[in-house]
Design an enzyme around this catalytic site. Structure first.
Site, PDB file in Angstrom:
ATOM      1  CB  ALA A 169       9.041   7.354   0.243  1.00  0.00           C
ATOM      2  CE  LYS A 229       9.346  12.065   2.331  1.00  0.00           C
ATOM      3  NZ  LYS A 229       8.394  12.471   3.305  1.00  0.00           N
ATOM      4  CG  ASP A 236       5.684   4.025  -1.180  1.00  0.00           C
ATOM      5  OD1 ASP A 236       6.483   4.771  -1.780  1.00  0.00           O
ATOM      6  OD2 ASP A 236       4.751   4.456  -0.463  1.00  0.00           O
ATOM      7  CD1 TRP A 255       2.916   8.231   5.083  1.00  0.00           C
ATOM      8  CD2 TRP A 255       2.214   7.686   3.021  1.00  0.00           C
ATOM      9  NE1 TRP A 255       2.740   9.395   4.378  1.00  0.00           N
ATOM     10  CE2 TRP A 255       2.303   9.097   3.109  1.00  0.00           C
ATOM     11  CE3 TRP A 255       1.800   7.119   1.814  1.00  0.00           C
ATOM     12  CZ2 TRP A 255       1.988   9.934   2.050  1.00  0.00           C
ATOM     13  CZ3 TRP A 255       1.491   7.943   0.762  1.00  0.00           C
ATOM     14  CH2 TRP A 255       1.590   9.341   0.879  1.00  0.00           C
TER      15      TRP A 255
END
Ligand code: LMR
Length: 395
Positions: free
Chosen positions: A210, A243, A208, A127
């Site tokens: 997400a 999300k 992470d 990212w």
């Protein structure tokens, strides 16, 4: 005072969002920012979120401050969603943050405080905000190989070779699922090997998360994190609800450390202190929506059904795009799209081809070829496939 201030370096994703918004052409196609869109191109508020919000508005009596960590019901519910009971709750120290971005930042700040000499290892493709967030707190970073670009699969040997060089005390940043930008997932065997390697080297994983729920499903997507947490003494986690709850602009996330129980109070207190010095209290509304959904059987079932539908739609887009590219470009070199997971794939296009897609066809993807598969629909798939075939033909 600002005479010598250099121009701000634009963020690639946000600049692309703006460029798309400014493009007056009808029929332009947005495959840029990682936002889920339905078949009609809308990013609607989920029904479970609407219902939870209605309940909150009807029953909430105060908006006075909570603790620096935020609402414990949100943190507890998210601890269970992420870890599924893989470790006792007494091993978790967590604070709410404004989105997953701030969660990454607060974990980096925590590392900087206790181990300023640590290097954070990041997958070579990652990212675009990861490295700036690491650098912002003054920590060093190093890449490890991840994508085998020729096959669109994991460069397993390269990754393990690079990770074999991490020093004791280093931190290894891993994407919990739905790797952004490659879409290449780690298999359970990979997670097991990484866990064993980090354990042997005395390094700490930083996961992470997400996109939980966008890969294979809520539990499957957290399998790697759960393995690490059960196997290792320390795991750092940044999680986002942008999300999977569609709460993007509400900014809902958490920074969590999985640690031996005896460190819990100190780590929790330190994370709370880090919050105090940046934004004090994390935003409450989105986290309250999440905990309301997760603690109510009916709302939770509704939310999971909506999330399942989103995941299935993204998978279907992957299949139809790969088929259309086979037909249009006469090659199976894009078949990897189907084997990948989550919103993103990295298409092997040259910068010139990516610019031509934007300039001549109104198709927006990131400059490295990252495509948001959720931005496609039945109408746009053939348009994108034809345009790609054309720019590839033109070289
Ligand atoms: C993305 O990668 O497009 C999203 O995570 C949005 C963002 O904040 O960059």
């Amino acid at each position: 005072m600002f005479e010598t201030l250099p121009d701000a370096k634009p963020d690639g994703i946000i600049a692309l969002m703006q460029a798309f918004a400014d493009d007056p052409r009808m029929g332009k196609i947005d495959l840029g920012v990682g936002v889920y869109r339905d078949e009609a191109g809308r990013t609607l508020v989920m029904q479970a979120v609407k219902d939870a919000e209605r309940h909150i508005v009807a029953t909430q009596e105060s908006k006075s401050y909570l603790s620096l960590a935020g609402d414990h019901r949100f943190l507890d519910a998210m601890g269970r969603l992420l870890l599924g009971g893989a470790v006792p709750e007494a091993r978790l120290a967590a604070v709410g943050t404004p989105g997953g971005t701030a969660a990454v930042r607060q974990i980096c700040a925590l590392v900087q405080l206790v181990r300023p000499e640590a290097t954070i290892w990041v997958s070579a493709e990652t990212w675009p905000n990861h490295v700036p967030l690491i650098s912002a707190v003054g920590l060093a970073h190093r890449p490890y190989r991840y994508l085998d670009a020729a096959s669109g699969t994991l460069d397993r040997a390269g990754m393990m070779d690079d990770l074999a060089q991490v020093a004791a005390g280093d931190i290894v940043l891993l994407h919990g699922c739905c790797h952004n930008p490659t879409g290449v997932e780690l298999a359970s065997q990979d997670w097991a090997e990484i866990a064993a390697l980090l354990d042997a080297r005395g390094a700490v994983p930083f996961v992470d998360m997400a996109y939980q729920g966008f890969g294979e499903g809520l539990d499957a997507d957290a399998g790697g994190l759960r393995h690490l947490a059960a196997r290792l003494p320390e795991v750092l986690v940044a999680a986002s609800c942008s999300k999977n709850f569609g709460l993007y602009r509400e900014r809902v996330g958490l920074a969590m450390a999985v640690i031996p129980e005896e460190h819990r109070a100190r780590v929790a207190g330190t994370l709370a202190g880090l919050n105090r010095r940046v934004f004090a209290f994390p935003p409450d509304h989105g986290g309250r929506v999440v905990s309301t959904i997760l603690s109510d059987q009916k709302l939770r079932a509704l939310w999971q059904a909506e999330l399942d539908e989103m995941r299935e739609r993204v998978h279907a887009n992957r299949r139809t795009l790969a088929e259309a590219l086979r037909a249009e470009a006469g090659t199976d070199r894009f078949d990897f799209i189907v084997t990948q997971a989550g919103m993103f794939s990295l298409l092997p296009l040259t910068p010139g081809q990516i610019t031509a897609l934007r300039a001549e066809h109104g198709i927006y993807m990131l400059g490295d070829g990252r495509v948001n598969m959720a931005g496609l629909n039945a109408q746009s798939v053939p348009v994108v496939a034809q345009a790609m075939a054309q720019v590839i033909d033109e070289g």
